[in-house]
Write an enzyme that holds these catalytic residues in place. Structure first.
Site, short mmCIF file in Angstrom:
data_model
loop_
_atom_site.label_atom_id
_atom_site.label_comp_id
_atom_site.label_asym_id
_atom_site.label_seq_id
_atom_site.Cartn_x
_atom_site.Cartn_y
_atom_site.Cartn_z
N HIS A 193 -7.85 -4.71 -1.98
CA HIS A 193 -6.59 -4.20 -1.44
C HIS A 193 -5.92 -5.19 -0.48
O HIS A 193 -4.71 -5.18 -0.33
CB HIS A 193 -6.85 -2.87 -0.73
CG HIS A 193 -5.62 -2.07 -0.49
ND1 HIS A 193 -4.78 -1.66 -1.50
CD2 HIS A 193 -5.07 -1.59 0.66
CE1 HIS A 193 -3.78 -0.96 -0.99
NE2 HIS A 193 -3.93 -0.91 0.31
N SER A 202 0.85 -1.19 0.00
CA SER A 202 0.00 0.00 0.00
C SER A 202 0.88 1.24 0.00
O SER A 202 1.65 1.44 -0.93
CB SER A 202 -0.96 -0.03 1.19
OG SER A 202 -1.97 0.92 1.06
N ASP A 259 -8.99 -3.98 -6.69
CA ASP A 259 -8.65 -3.10 -5.56
C ASP A 259 -9.49 -1.83 -5.64
O ASP A 259 -9.31 -1.01 -6.54
CB ASP A 259 -7.16 -2.77 -5.61
CG ASP A 259 -6.65 -2.15 -4.32
OD1 ASP A 259 -7.44 -1.50 -3.63
OD2 ASP A 259 -5.45 -2.33 -4.02
#
Length: 919
Positions: A870, A760, A837
């Site tokens: 994600h 991330s 995502d």
């Protein structure tokens, strides 16, 4: 990246910004979407945990089968049908081939030796100069060095997650403190009941024990109902129960709701006219006589004296939300699914009206999965399902929000206009705090989060006024950090509080500290804490009887957490836990702050106990969890030792932790893996006990793992944190590079084998570090779900740190991953991303790949996980992503990627084929 949540060492966390840091990963027990911290089965709470508790279920996806890995070169030989020795046919031919092979192999080995000996990329010598860091503490494991290695499956499966009991504190109908809401498992005892904290094990009779639901199921019109979530009314006479939950976004869900009568043990639908209508949110009136709820984006109210449901709004729809947040407000502002607030007297309801008509849509493609209940039209089965999300990217139109009110008695809605110079398209309503007498405290910021305004709205008088306004840009050039902990303090002259007020976290002399504003209209506070340290998600609890405020802070060290108390007049600041040891504590207080769940989280084996607060004369102290199984495991397996230190870069002291493998030998040369998150306000270096992927790398693979919290991260003061404003990635990458250079000077480090990885924001930082370093220090990198261009990320988060792209074009250009030439100087890097995502869009990785294609680059690998979000979970992808990280890293440090930098075709196979053919 969501809003404030307790985060620590986080791999798969969403981007998060402030407060305690980032979101959960396989080792974090904080607030997030992908934590593998185990919640004890017997302690699952029946209600959502309060803001001061952390507890997340393990996100394992069943068992995994160990996969077989084959060497491709070996497989190709088998395909050629070559038999290495013996065999009746053509023995002479075989002998010729054999000696040719010997000659070729010897020649090849000699040539390879010459190449490797002369190649700078394969020289494993390092400088013997010492590091600029200062070592401060070593945390050694209890395990013998000959203990078992930790398998990756054990880490991912949650075996090493501490058992954490979450407690749902609840007030009694007469304000009794220290009561717990408990749900029994296994059919032992009543299903849902209230217990006094001093009788948590139910071993003795207690006047405060109340049975709410005798059984775990009930029937409505012969339909068997098994509640999944429950919310008792404040008077404990009715339970709001939810069934058939369907997940929406990170925090939001829908379900069918029921009203369960405690006295008769019977139930009815929340809305008898629409029992199967899916409700998005429901909440009790403080007076227990009504429930307000949102369905199909409209708000309704049900009074318990009637079965009739009355609509409060009627125009809600696809682009207009009432009482619930849209995607970006849920993710980045409220960190929850509610945008509805009752006044403390139950006479008024305030709710957010969110209009996202102008917000552009972003498509999320699902190639394999479909939403529950969705059936494609005939002939469209082979097409992906496309989910359109209203997602405001940086610089794009935001949803416009307004605070609306409803008078319960008059049955009318209204709004209160307050002129605070924030336009609709430049306003974020960040927090709403109910106060006495129908008042509401409202915190608003501008879009770029450097102006904060606090307004007091009197719903009874239908008027309001701004009482505070701060421009943080003028204070330190930073940003306003979202808050969910502002606490209203009612007046009580008998207790020495002649006026009402509120406790807030403000910037004071460069650090986040607690301030008490009283009366509420007073813009100048009384400081409750001061100093070169910071409070964390404070306050944790307030004892109104004794005017004592409890909070967690970093007073002893930025990487420690201790529990403190202070009087409302700012006197008698004291630590409540063991003051002689460096440690990491968290705490959850009862509603009246007479009792607390004290959670020791490291660096040693975590434990939990219930104790009475210092202001409580009724002393109580009981350990409820010692994590004996975790202690047993730590004595059986070889864990790395943790070496905490600081390193000075450009005058800033950066906290560092180095994980050394068992049987560490300073005379050897070790490869190093740097792990980072690095998001604004986050923290990865701390004293929490964690066994995670980094532990596995050190324990099982035998590599050094180093984590440094560079500038921009949290709990080292505003100057340390806010330097990254308008220029994300630059200082953070610089600090990683400088730390790696210092580590490369250590005698036990092989500076030719240094890698970096993150997920991330950490994925963004991995690529930015590789880009800035251009192969000088780091040879390898692994980026998971990275941001590559901040124009692609959501507006609320991005503009908080970068301003709008229209106001900071150069900053956005600098912060993007765009220098393919620099990336080409690294030996090799890996990028992995989930195709579905909804947080960091796959667009980020695809855009970077296009830039690499344009430059003709090939020193990278890519792995895409279909339909994974994600967190990368779909179809066991979470196992795969970590196994790929491990395998790729081993290949990197074994020199495999050096071998692939200039691949050459092998002529050996062709020679053999010709000999076999013509021999």
């Amino acid at each position: 990246m969501g809003a404030n949540s307790r985060v620590n060492d986080d791999e798969a966390m969403p981007l998060t910004g402030h407060g305690a840091g980032s979101r959960d990963s396989i080792d974090s027990s904080s607030t997030a979407s992908i934590s593998l911290t185990l919640v004890d089965g017997a302690s699952h709470t029946a209600t959502e945990p309060s803001k001061s508790t952390n507890g997340h279920k393990s996100h394992t996806e069943g068992s995994y089968v160990n996969e077989k890995y084959h060497d491709s070169e070996e497989e190709s030989w088998r395909e050629d049908g070559y038999v290495p020795s013996g065999g009746k046919p053509a023995q002479r031919r075989t002998r010729i081939v054999f000696w040719l092979l010997v000659a070729l192999c010897v020649g090849g080995w000699a040539m390879a030796f010459i190449i490797m000996a002369t190649s700078p990329n394969n020289r494993h010598s390092t400088s013997d100069s010492s590091s600029g860091g200062s070592e401060s503490e070593i945390v050694k494991p209890n395990t013998p060095h000959d203990g078992k290695k930790i398998p990756l499956d054990d880490v991912l499966g949650g075996m090493w997650g501490p058992v954490e009991h979450t407690i749902s504190w609840i007030s009694g109908p007469k304000g009794e403190d220290g009561l717990l809401l408990q749900k029994s498992e296994g059919g032992i005892g009543p299903y849902l009941h209230i217990e006094d904290v001093r009788n948590i094990h139910g071993m003795r009779a207690n006047n405060n024990s109340i049975v709410l639901m005798k059984e775990s199921v009930f029937f409505v019109n012969d339909e068997r109902i098994s509640p999944e979530k429950v919310w008792p009314s404040p008077d404990l006479k009715t339970v709001l129960a939810m069934t058939r939950e369907k997940k929406n976004w990170r925090h939001s869900f829908t379900g069918l709701y029921w009203l369960f009568d405690v006295e008769t043990q019977t139930a009815q639908p929340l809305d008898p006219e629409a029992p199967n209508g899916r409700v998005q949110l429901a909440s009790w009136s403080p007076t227990s006589d009504a429930v307000v709820f949102t369905r199909d984006n409209n708000i309704y109210i049900r009074n318990l004296t009637s079965k009739a449901v009355k609509p409060i709004t009627t125009d809600g729809g696809a682009n207009l939300f009432y009482g619930i947040p849209d995607w970006v407000y849920e993710e980045e502002v409220f960190e929850g699914n509610s945008a509805t607030w009752w006044s403390l007297d139950g006479k008024y309801i305030s709710f957010l009206r969110t209009n996202e008509t102008m917000v552009p849509e972003f498509p999320i493609d699902f190639y394999l999965s479909r939403p529950p209940g969705y059936t494609p039209e005939p002939g469209e089965e082979a097409y992906p399902y496309v989910q359109q999300i209203k997602y405001p990217k940086a610089g794009a139109p935001n949803p416009t929000v307004n605070l609306q009110f409803y008078d319960v008695e008059r049955e009318e809605s209204f709004s209160v206009n307050v002129d605070n110079n924030l336009k609709d398209d430049d306003r974020i309503i960040a927090e709403v705090i109910p106060a006495s007498g129908g008042k509401m405290l409202v915190r608003e910021t501008n879009r770029e989060s450097y102006i904060v305004k606090v307004t007091v709205i009197d719903a009874a008088k239908r008027e309001g006024k701004m009482v505070r306004s701060d421009n943080v840009d003028e204070i330190d050039g930073g940003w306003v950090e979202p808050s969910h902990s502002t606490t209203y303090i009612p007046s009580d002259p008998s207790a020495g509080r002649p006026h009402d007020g509120y406790i807030d976290t403000i910037i004071h002399e460069g650090y986040n500290h607690l301030a008490y504003f009283t009366p509420v209209e007073n813009p100048k506070p009384m400081m409750l804490t001061t100093g070169n340290w910071e409070v964390v998600d404070a306050p944790s609890g307030v004892d109104l009887k004794n005017n004592v405020v409890y909070f967690v802070a970093t007073k002893e060290s930025p990487i420690d957490r201790h529990v403190y108390s202070v009087k409302l007049d700012g006197s008698e600041l004291q630590m409540l836990n063991d003051s002689e040891k460096s440690a990491y504590y968290d705490v959850s207080f009862s509603n009246g702050a007479g009792y607390m769940l004290l959670k020791y989280q490291g660096p040693n084996i975590p434990w939990q106990k219930l104790i009475s607060s210092p202001s409580n004369e009724d002393f109580y102290d009981e350990i409820i969890e010692e994590n004996k199984n975790l202690a047993r495991l730590s004595n059986e397996f070889s864990l790395p030792s943790l070496h905490y230190s600081t390193i000075t870069v450009d005058g800033f002291k950066l906290p560092v932790v180095e994980r050394r493998p068992p049987n560490f030998n300073e005379t050897k040369k070790y490869p190093v893996l740097f792990h980072l998150y690095g998001g604004p306000g986050s923290q990865t270096v701390n004293k929490k006990f964690t066994v995670n992927f980094q532990t596995y790398v050190a324990s099982n693979l035998g590599y050094l793992v180093v984590t440094v919290d560079g500038r921009g991260t949290g709990f080292n003061g505003r100057k340390f944190r806010c330097i990254v404003r308008r220029n994300l990635g630059y200082y953070e990458a610089h600090d990683q590079i400088q730390t790696a250079k210092e580590w490369g000077k250590k005698p036990y480090v092989d500076k030719t084998r240094i890698a970096i990885w993150g997920w991330s924001y950490g994925g963004f930082m991995t690529l930015k570090t590789l880009e800035q370093d251009a192969g000088e220090t780091f040879q390898y990198g692994m980026a998971v779900a990275p941001v590559t261009d901040w124009r692609f990320y959501d507006s609320v988060y991005t503009e908080r740190y970068m301003h709008m792209p229209q106001h900071n074009t150069e900053g956005y250009e600098n912060a993007s991953i765009s220098n393919a030439t620099s990336l080409s100087q690294n030996t090799r890097f890996l990028i992995m991303h989930g195709s579905a995502d909804d947080n960091v869009h796959f667009q980020n990785t695809l855009t970077l790949l296009d830039k690499l294609d344009i430059m003709g680059m090939h020193n990278y690998d890519v792995h895409v996980f279909p339909d994974s979000n994600h967190g990368i979970y779909f179809h066991h992808a979470y196992k795969m992503v970590h196994q790929r990280l491990s395998d790729w890293l081993v290949n990197a440090f074994n020199g495999e990627w050096v071998r692939l930098r200039n691949p050459k075709p092998s002529g050996l196979k062709r020679v053999i084929r010709r000999l076999l053919h013509f021999g």
